[in-house]
Design a protein around this motif. Structure first.
Motif, mmCIF file in Angstrom:
data_model
loop_
_atom_site.group_PDB
_atom_site.id
_atom_site.type_symbol
_atom_site.label_atom_id
_atom_site.label_comp_id
_atom_site.label_asym_id
_atom_site.label_seq_id
_atom_site.Cartn_x
_atom_site.Cartn_y
_atom_site.Cartn_z
ATOM 1 N N ASP A 67 0.710 -1.072 -0.366
ATOM 2 C CA ASP A 67 0.772 0.214 0.035
ATOM 3 C C ASP A 67 0.737 0.729 0.086
ATOM 4 N N THR A 68 2.027 1.703 0.646
ATOM 5 C CA THR A 68 2.966 2.464 0.493
ATOM 6 C C THR A 68 3.415 2.789 -0.580
ATOM 7 N N VAL A 69 4.375 1.333 -1.039
ATOM 8 C CA VAL A 69 4.503 2.421 -2.515
ATOM 9 C C VAL A 69 3.067 2.911 -3.447
ATOM 10 N N ALA A 70 2.423 1.833 -3.918
ATOM 11 C CA ALA A 70 1.701 2.311 -4.572
ATOM 12 C C ALA A 70 0.699 3.646 -4.068
ATOM 13 N N GLU A 71 1.364 4.299 -3.000
ATOM 14 C CA GLU A 71 0.777 5.324 -2.111
ATOM 15 C C GLU A 71 1.459 6.271 -3.598
ATOM 16 N N LEU A 72 2.675 5.516 -3.988
ATOM 17 C CA LEU A 72 3.418 6.776 -4.704
ATOM 18 C C LEU A 72 3.472 6.000 -5.965
ATOM 19 N N TRP A 73 3.269 5.290 -6.556
ATOM 20 C CA TRP A 73 3.763 5.169 -8.199
ATOM 21 C C TRP A 73 2.292 4.177 -8.800
#
Length: 210
Positions: A67-73
């Motif tokens: 989810d954290t990586v999704a928030e960015l990219w």
């Protein structure tokens, strides 16, 4: 994503960069953040010879959460550096979470995609550990090797999985037509991802993948 929570900073993102990311972003700002963070990670990894740094980047999703990586990219265009990184991270996470499905699809598809097999670089017949190593090697290649080659390997992997999913769908068409339909759609999505990664590789070689 529907919410606008402040992403926890990835392990390799400098605190000064993370502090500059506001909690709520308009689409233009989100796109800028995606490009800046992707470039920071790639450039910093390529400027170091420390294998621990590369290993931390390969395992970014395990450390920080998808989810954290999704928030960015996740919203970045496929023909961009953050969009390409997102697709490779998702592919690795899929291998990590659903290895048996990946192995089945790969084995079904590999005989019909010999060129893709050569590019992906997996022994035949593949074992589970081979596919884990491929997923890690592709991400390591993003940060230490020829990024275009890493993108092409990921694209070849997706092409093989797409072919395998299509074969699996054909086999289930009569016994479970709903599952067959889902698999056919999944095969189409994987093929599209393969094409996007291959296009990103071309852009990187031209020096215009941003």
């Amino acid at each position: 994503m529907d919410d606008h929570r402040l992403p926890r900073r990835p392990a390799m993102l400098d605190p000064r960069d993370a502090d500059a990311i506001p909690g709520e972003l308009d689409p233009a700002m989100r796109d800028e953040v995606a490009h800046v963070t992707a470039r920071i990670l790639v450039d910093r990894a390529r400027s170091t010879e420390d294998p621990e740094v590369v290993d931390r980047l390969v395992r970014l999703v395990e450390r920080e959460g998808l989810d954290t990586v999704a928030e960015l990219w996740a919203d970045a265009a496929p023909s961009s550096l953050p969009g390409a990184l997102w697709r490779i991270y998702v592919l690795r996470e899929w291998v990590r979470r659903d290895l048996q499905t990946i192995l089945l699809r790969y084995r079904l598809g590999v005989d019909a995609a010999p060129v893709s097999e050569a590019v992906a670089g997996v022994p035949s017949p593949p074992e589970p550990a081979d596919l884990r190593r491929l997923a890690d090697a592709v991400l390591s290649g993003v940060f230490t090797g020829d990024l275009a080659v890493a993108l092409e390997r990921a694209g070849a992997f997706c092409r093989i999985l797409s072919t395998g999913a299509a074969f699996d769908a054909d086999a289930r068409e009569h016994s479970d037509p709903h599952a067959a339909t889902r698999m056919t759609r999944g095969a189409s999505s994987l093929l599209r991802t393969a094409e996007e990664l291959e296009h990103a590789a071309e852009l990187w070689r031209q020096g215009i993948l941003e």
